[in-house]
Design a protein around this motif. Structure first.
Motif, PDB file in Angstrom:
ATOM      1  N   ASP A 577       0.845  -1.265   0.061  1.00 45.33           N
ATOM      2  CA  ASP A 577      -0.022  -0.037   0.005  1.00 45.33           C
ATOM      3  C   ASP A 577       0.945   1.369  -0.026  1.00 45.33           C
ATOM      4  OD1 ASP A 577       1.012   0.011   2.350  1.00 45.33           O
ATOM      5  OD2 ASP A 577      -0.911  -0.280   3.531  1.00 45.33           O
ATOM      6  N   LEU A 578       0.170   2.483   0.334  1.00 45.25           N
ATOM      7  CA  LEU A 578       0.908   3.566   0.204  1.00 45.25           C
ATOM      8  C   LEU A 578       1.993   3.587   1.402  1.00 45.25           C
ATOM      9  CD1 LEU A 578       1.112   6.469  -1.008  1.00 45.25           C
ATOM     10  CD2 LEU A 578      -0.612   7.469   0.625  1.00 45.25           C
ATOM     11  N   VAL A 579       1.759   3.311   2.440  1.00 43.91           N
ATOM     12  CA  VAL A 579       2.705   3.067   3.446  1.00 43.91           C
ATOM     13  C   VAL A 579       4.094   2.378   3.050  1.00 43.91           C
ATOM     14  CG1 VAL A 579       3.286   2.558   5.836  1.00 43.91           C
ATOM     15  CG2 VAL A 579       0.978   3.218   5.406  1.00 43.91           C
ATOM     16  N   THR A 580       3.712   1.144   2.583  1.00 41.81           N
ATOM     17  CA  THR A 580       4.938   0.265   1.967  1.00 41.81           C
ATOM     18  C   THR A 580       5.654   1.044   1.045  1.00 41.81           C
ATOM     19  OG1 THR A 580       3.224  -1.447   1.987  1.00 41.81           O
ATOM     20  CG2 THR A 580       5.357  -2.031   1.272  1.00 41.81           C
ATOM     21  N   CYS A 581       5.351   1.799   0.181  1.00 42.34           N
ATOM     22  CA  CYS A 581       6.152   2.411  -0.857  1.00 42.34           C
ATOM     23  C   CYS A 581       6.715   3.587  -0.006  1.00 42.34           C
ATOM     24  CB  CYS A 581       4.997   2.953  -1.962  1.00 42.34           C
ATOM     25  SG  CYS A 581       4.327   1.870  -3.051  1.00 42.34           S
ATOM     26  N   ASN A 582       6.302   4.229   0.596  1.00 36.38           N
ATOM     27  CA  ASN A 582       6.898   5.630   1.501  1.00 36.38           C
ATOM     28  C   ASN A 582       8.109   4.845   2.481  1.00 36.38           C
ATOM     29  OD1 ASN A 582       5.374   7.407   0.337  1.00 36.38           O
ATOM     30  ND2 ASN A 582       3.847   7.522   1.990  1.00 36.38           N
ATOM     31  N   GLU A 604       9.724  -1.505 -10.951  1.00 33.54           N
ATOM     32  CA  GLU A 604      10.039  -2.716 -10.845  1.00 33.54           C
ATOM     33  C   GLU A 604       8.710  -3.509 -10.121  1.00 33.54           C
ATOM     34  OE1 GLU A 604      11.173  -6.481 -11.201  1.00 33.54           O
ATOM     35  OE2 GLU A 604      11.882  -4.745 -12.225  1.00 33.54           O
ATOM     36  N   LEU A 605       8.316  -2.759  -9.030  1.00 38.42           N
ATOM     37  CA  LEU A 605       7.348  -3.268  -8.046  1.00 38.42           C
ATOM     38  C   LEU A 605       5.957  -3.511  -8.734  1.00 38.42           C
ATOM     39  CD1 LEU A 605       6.521  -4.133  -5.294  1.00 38.42           C
ATOM     40  CD2 LEU A 605       5.924  -1.809  -4.947  1.00 38.42           C
ATOM     41  N   ALA A 606       5.744  -2.430  -9.638  1.00 38.82           N
ATOM     42  CA  ALA A 606       4.388  -2.401 -10.505  1.00 38.82           C
ATOM     43  C   ALA A 606       4.563  -3.770 -11.600  1.00 38.82           C
ATOM     44  CB  ALA A 606       4.195  -1.212 -11.378  1.00 38.82           C
ATOM     45  N   ILE A 607       5.946  -3.900 -12.146  1.00 43.12           N
ATOM     46  CA  ILE A 607       5.884  -5.063 -12.954  1.00 43.12           C
ATOM     47  C   ILE A 607       5.860  -6.265 -12.373  1.00 43.12           C
ATOM     48  CG2 ILE A 607       7.652  -6.415 -14.531  1.00 43.12           C
ATOM     49  CD1 ILE A 607       6.442  -3.773 -15.911  1.00 43.12           C
ATOM     50  N   GLN A 608       6.375  -6.590 -11.082  1.00 40.77           N
ATOM     51  CA  GLN A 608       6.267  -7.726 -10.418  1.00 40.77           C
ATOM     52  C   GLN A 608       4.441  -8.004 -10.101  1.00 40.77           C
ATOM     53  OE1 GLN A 608       8.395 -10.098  -9.302  1.00 40.77           O
ATOM     54  NE2 GLN A 608       9.875  -9.036 -10.562  1.00 40.77           N
ATOM     55  N   LEU A 609       3.777  -6.920  -9.884  1.00 38.21           N
ATOM     56  CA  LEU A 609       2.225  -7.195  -9.480  1.00 38.21           C
ATOM     57  C   LEU A 609       1.701  -7.672 -10.875  1.00 38.21           C
ATOM     58  CD1 LEU A 609       1.749  -4.079  -7.095  1.00 38.21           C
ATOM     59  CD2 LEU A 609       1.475  -6.662  -6.602  1.00 38.21           C
ATOM     60  N   TYR A 610       2.011  -6.838 -11.861  1.00 34.88           N
ATOM     61  CA  TYR A 610       1.556  -7.207 -13.248  1.00 34.88           C
ATOM     62  C   TYR A 610       1.753  -8.652 -13.548  1.00 34.88           C
ATOM     63  CZ  TYR A 610       1.124  -7.406 -18.409  1.00 34.88           C
ATOM     64  OH  TYR A 610       0.969  -7.864 -19.410  1.00 34.88           O
ATOM     65  N   LYS A 611       2.884  -9.175 -13.585  1.00 39.04           N
ATOM     66  CA  LYS A 611       3.229 -10.535 -13.895  1.00 39.04           C
ATOM     67  C   LYS A 611       2.533 -11.501 -12.950  1.00 39.04           C
ATOM     68  CE  LYS A 611       8.033  -9.818 -15.324  1.00 39.04           C
ATOM     69  NZ  LYS A 611       9.483 -10.010 -15.074  1.00 39.04           N
ATOM     70  N   ILE A 616      -4.950  -4.488 -10.291  1.00 33.79           N
ATOM     71  CA  ILE A 616      -5.391  -3.290  -9.399  1.00 33.79           C
ATOM     72  C   ILE A 616      -4.202  -2.851  -8.760  1.00 33.79           C
ATOM     73  CG2 ILE A 616      -6.988  -2.630  -7.889  1.00 33.79           C
ATOM     74  CD1 ILE A 616      -8.328  -3.270 -10.580  1.00 33.79           C
ATOM     75  N   GLY A 617      -3.557  -3.844  -7.985  1.00 35.95           N
ATOM     76  CA  GLY A 617      -2.375  -3.510  -7.193  1.00 35.95           C
ATOM     77  C   GLY A 617      -1.203  -2.784  -8.011  1.00 35.95           C
ATOM     78  N   ALA A 618      -0.948  -3.377  -9.269  1.00 33.67           N
ATOM     79  CA  ALA A 618      -0.069  -2.695 -10.234  1.00 33.67           C
ATOM     80  C   ALA A 618      -0.445  -1.253 -10.722  1.00 33.67           C
ATOM     81  CB  ALA A 618      -0.068  -3.519 -11.373  1.00 33.67           C
ATOM     82  N   SER A 619      -1.787  -1.024 -10.829  1.00 29.02           N
ATOM     83  CA  SER A 619      -2.401   0.395 -11.316  1.00 29.02           C
ATOM     84  C   SER A 619      -2.046   1.630 -10.050  1.00 29.02           C
ATOM     85  CB  SER A 619      -4.002   0.192 -11.678  1.00 29.02           C
ATOM     86  OG  SER A 619      -4.352  -0.234 -10.544  1.00 29.02           O
ATOM     87  N   LYS A 620      -2.171   0.828  -8.915  1.00 25.90           N
ATOM     88  CA  LYS A 620      -2.126   1.816  -7.678  1.00 25.90           C
ATOM     89  C   LYS A 620      -0.742   2.507  -7.475  1.00 25.90           C
ATOM     90  CE  LYS A 620      -6.085  -0.081  -5.018  1.00 25.90           C
ATOM     91  NZ  LYS A 620      -6.612  -0.533  -3.806  1.00 25.90           N
ATOM     92  N   ILE A 621       0.260   1.529  -7.952  1.00 25.02           N
ATOM     93  CA  ILE A 621       1.604   2.048  -7.963  1.00 25.02           C
ATOM     94  C   ILE A 621       1.947   2.924  -8.850  1.00 25.02           C
ATOM     95  CG2 ILE A 621       4.137   1.017  -7.992  1.00 25.02           C
ATOM     96  CD1 ILE A 621       2.822  -0.132  -5.500  1.00 25.02           C
ATOM     97  N   VAL A 622       1.468   2.609 -10.181  1.00 25.07           N
ATOM     98  CA  VAL A 622       1.649   3.630 -11.167  1.00 25.07           C
ATOM     99  C   VAL A 622       0.895   4.929 -10.830  1.00 25.07           C
ATOM    100  CG1 VAL A 622       0.810   3.953 -13.587  1.00 25.07           C
ATOM    101  CG2 VAL A 622       1.889   1.905 -12.893  1.00 25.07           C
ATOM    102  N   GLU A 623      -0.249   4.966 -10.192  1.00 24.33           N
ATOM    103  CA  GLU A 623      -0.964   6.172  -9.763  1.00 24.33           C
ATOM    104  C   GLU A 623      -0.086   6.902  -8.769  1.00 24.33           C
ATOM    105  OE1 GLU A 623      -5.007   7.790  -7.583  1.00 24.33           O
ATOM    106  OE2 GLU A 623      -4.703   5.398  -8.327  1.00 24.33           O
ATOM    107  N   GLU A 643      -3.988  -3.876 -19.548  1.00 21.49           N
ATOM    108  CA  GLU A 643      -4.385  -4.732 -18.817  1.00 21.49           C
ATOM    109  C   GLU A 643      -5.642  -4.133 -18.081  1.00 21.49           C
ATOM    110  OE1 GLU A 643      -4.978  -8.712 -18.031  1.00 21.49           O
ATOM    111  OE2 GLU A 643      -3.333  -8.033 -19.346  1.00 21.49           O
ATOM    112  N   LEU A 644      -5.501  -3.286 -17.673  1.00 19.52           N
ATOM    113  CA  LEU A 644      -6.553  -2.548 -16.661  1.00 19.52           C
ATOM    114  C   LEU A 644      -7.705  -2.336 -17.377  1.00 19.52           C
ATOM    115  CD1 LEU A 644      -6.926  -1.561 -13.765  1.00 19.52           C
ATOM    116  CD2 LEU A 644      -6.479   0.711 -14.415  1.00 19.52           C
ATOM    117  N   CYS A 645      -7.906  -2.011 -18.784  1.00 19.72           N
ATOM    118  CA  CYS A 645      -9.033  -1.613 -19.466  1.00 19.72           C
ATOM    119  C   CYS A 645      -9.743  -3.122 -20.066  1.00 19.72           C
ATOM    120  CB  CYS A 645      -8.617  -1.116 -20.849  1.00 19.72           C
ATOM    121  SG  CYS A 645      -7.868   0.490 -20.535  1.00 19.72           S
TER     122      CYS A 645
END
Length: 663
Positions: A577-582, A604-611, A616-623, A643-645
């Motif tokens: 979540d946001l806390v993790t990233c911060n 890299e974290l977004a790609i790991q979630l995508y794979k 949804i988790g990947a899109s939150k990281i991108v956001e 993928e989100l679309c």
């Protein structure tokens, strides 16, 4: 006085005492050798009349069940004689009134006088035993039918006793009884026999045996009826063998057995519980095609399924359609929708449904009000919550433990534990005993206000009131003590909890790990975390647990260890979540030389979630990257957005389908 009036008066004098016999009380004796599953029944004596013997002592004699005087004067009366029909009437009367002592006296006299017993009357006795919850007495009587009563046993009496055993929930005993009778008596089972035995097998989860019995029916010249199919379908659905249950629908129609609304309702209920609303909708279509009109149960089941999937707007639309189709919604229908809206944080919409419910003449119960009260407080709308409480009292709906607990929990969420304590006292004064949830809410409220002393007093009060401390109570106490920095006291409670056999939940584990890390004992925290991984699902680490460990490791500059733990977190299906990233962005900026802005890390974290197909988790990281002006790589952007679309297009198509079906 005319002769006819004289006869009528004499008959009344005979019959009225018999009909006014009061049911007697029973006491249980040790079980017999042959039937150890039940306790044999010992019947106490009935009313007695006092007489003096030749020595002048008072002795107690019992009045006869049937007076011989009335029959000795039968010739004068002209129409009343001691015949079998008289005994049959007495059997029915005593069986219906539950007067087993008088009933057994009638049966004994009939045996002495060699009267003819008919199966119909003994079935009446079976039913009386079933109503009184004495199934083993029915079994004993069944086995005595031939030898003691010279009455032939047929499948009717067999089914009657079998049904009584099953109604008591003694399914294994029913299978044993069935097996013994079929193997030793010359009784051929019929469709009802198979229906009963299949029901017992399904209740025990012996679905394969139930299917075998179902397949044996044609060999016994028995054709399955709609109840057979419904029972087996329900058993298969409960075992999550939905496809087999649905295939039975086609089979029964091929065999010429027309499905009823109950048949469809069983399958629709099974599909809704599995979340397969599309197939459930197809079955509704199938119902209409077969000329089978959906009833209240059908609509209630679909509405419940929609609420479970969070499709509350569709559930409300279906409610309106239900009314248009002249199916009257009941309290269960409305309660399901209101509870679903509350769970989605839409207590205001739930209150509107409540108004609609009352306008249609339905009165909400205490559970509906409790759900709304809890919902309003959780959403921070304490005024609406209190108004709902007052409305409940005005409507004459007495709050139960759920209602009181909802109000107490709500007041504690508003930071008003002292007011909640007053409600607790009122609750006790009204004879409503608080449970562990009630005390836990109040303890949490005092801890949140920094008043640990009153929280601990409540803990002791629970023990004084014989309210058992459960894992939730322990969790609240441990969390509160850890938050107050009282690690030693928390450790004592922890050990006490384990000694009582309770498994700590995720809150208790996370609180202890947090307290250990704050005290500088990170290795003990990691040890507790590893122990947590092998516990039950309620004790599995969540994102908060991981974030606490990430923070502790990064403070000690153990970033590589923290990243390993992050990969473990992703593997377990837990999204950052946001806390993790911060936490990681701060560590990369302050602990590395040269410092990093974290763009590559988040990409890299977004790609790991995508794979891992967690779009949804990947899109939150991108956001988050965009918010922090750390634009992702072009390839990452394209992958995640494309993928989100896809699911959104699918979701649109599903909504269109539902609209076409129900609107």
């Amino acid at each position: 006085m005319s002769i006819s009036n004289s006869i009528r008066m004499q008959r009344q004098q005979l019959i009225l005492p018999l009909l006014s016999s009061s049911p007697c009380k029973f006491s249980l004796s040790p079980p017999t050798a042959h039937h150890h599953y039940f306790s044999a029944l010992t019947i106490p004596s009935t009313k007695t009349c006092s007489e003096k013997n030749e020595h002048g002592d008072v002795c107690q004699t019992e009045p006869p069940i049937i007076s011989d005087k009335i029959f000795q004067s039968a010739a004068k009366l002209g129409s009343y004689r001691l015949g079998d029909s008289t005994f049959y009437s007495l059997i029915e009367n005593y069986a219906n009134s539950g007067d087993f002592r008088s009933l057994e006296k009638v049966l004994d006299r009939m045996k002495r006088e060699r009267r003819v017993f008919i199966e119909k009357n003994l079935i009446t006795v079976f039913k009386a035993y079933g109503k009184a919850h004495f199934p083993e007495k029915a079994v004993d009587l069944f086995y005595k039918m031939v030898d003691e009563f010279q009455c032939k046993q047929t499948v009717r009496s067999f089914n009657s006793v079998l049904n009584i055993i099953i109604q008591e929930g003694l399914y294994y005993r029913a299978l044993e009884f069935h097996c013994h009778v079929v193997n030793t008596k010359n009784i051929l089972p019929n469709v009802l026999t198979f229906n009963l035995i299949i029901k017992a097998m399904c209740k025990l989860g012996l679905i394969d045996r139930a299917v075998e019995a179902f397949r044996e029916m044609p060999l016994c010249n028995c054709t399955p009826d709609v109840f057979t199919y419904c029972t087996l379908m329900d058993g298969l659905c409960k075992e999550k063998r939905i496809d087999e249950a649905v295939s039975l629908l086609d089979e029964m129609q091929i065999e010429g057995c027309f499905p009823s609304p109950m048949t469809f309702n069983v399958l629709i209920n099974g599909l809704c519980k599995e979340g397969d609303l599309a197939r459930a909708a197809k079955l509704v279509d199938n119902m209409f095609l077969k000329g089978c009109v959906p009833n209240e149960v059908t609509y209630n089941t679909l509405i419940h399924g929609l609420c479970l999937k969070g499709k509350l707007d569709k559930a409300i639309s279906l409610l309106d359609r239900m009314v248009l189709n002249k199916c009257v919604p009941n309290e269960v229908t409305y309660g399901t929708i209101i509870n679903g809206l509350v769970k989605q944080g839409r207590a205001v919409d739930g209150a509107r449904v409540l108004i609609s419910m009352e306008e249609r003449g339905h009165q909400a119960n205490e559970y509906v009000y409790s759900s709304l009260i809890s919902g309003f407080f959780k959403e921070g709308k304490s005024k609406e919550g209190m108004r709902t409480w007052e409305k409940m009292l005005e409507k004459g709906c007495n709050p139960n433990i759920v209602g009181f607990s909802a109000l107490i929990d709500g007041l504690c969420r508003e930071g008003k534990p002292d007011e909640a304590k007053e409600i607790l006292s009122e609750m006790v004064n009204q004879g409503c005993i608080p449970n562990a949830f009630t005390y836990s809410s109040l303890m949490r409220g005092f801890f949140e206000m920094g008043n640990s002393y009153k929280a601990i007093i409540l803990w002791k009060e629970m023990a004084d009131n014989n309210c058992i401390h459960n894992e939730i109570c322990y969790s609240v106490l441990i969390h509160g003590l850890c938050k107050d920095g009282k690690l030693k006291e928390a450790m004592m409670v922890w050990k006490h909890m384990l000694a009582k056999g309770w498994t700590p939940d995720v809150v208790a584990y996370t609180s202890m790990i947090h307290a250990l890390c704050n005290a500088g004992s990170i290795e003990l925290g990691l040890k507790l975390f590893n122990e947590m991984l092998y516990q039950e699902s309620d004790s599995q680490p969540d994102v908060i647990t991981f974030n606490i460990l990430f923070t502790a490791l990064c403070k000690l500059n153990r970033i590589s260890h923290a990243i390993d733990l992050l990969n473990h977190m992703l593997d377990r299906g837990c999204d950052p979540d946001l806390v993790t990233c911060n936490v990681f962005l701060k560590a990369l900026k302050e602990k590395l030389n040269p410092p990093q802005d974290g763009r590559d890390f988040l990409d890299e974290l977004a790609i790991q979630l995508y794979k891992r197909q967690r779009t949804i988790g990947a899109s939150k990281i991108v956001e988050m990257m965009l918010q922090k002006f750390l634009p992702p790589k072009t390839s990452t952007w394209e992958r995640v957005v494309r993928e989100l679309c896809k699911p959104r297009k699918i979701q649109t198509a599903i909504y269109k389908c539902w609209n076409n079906l129900f609107c």
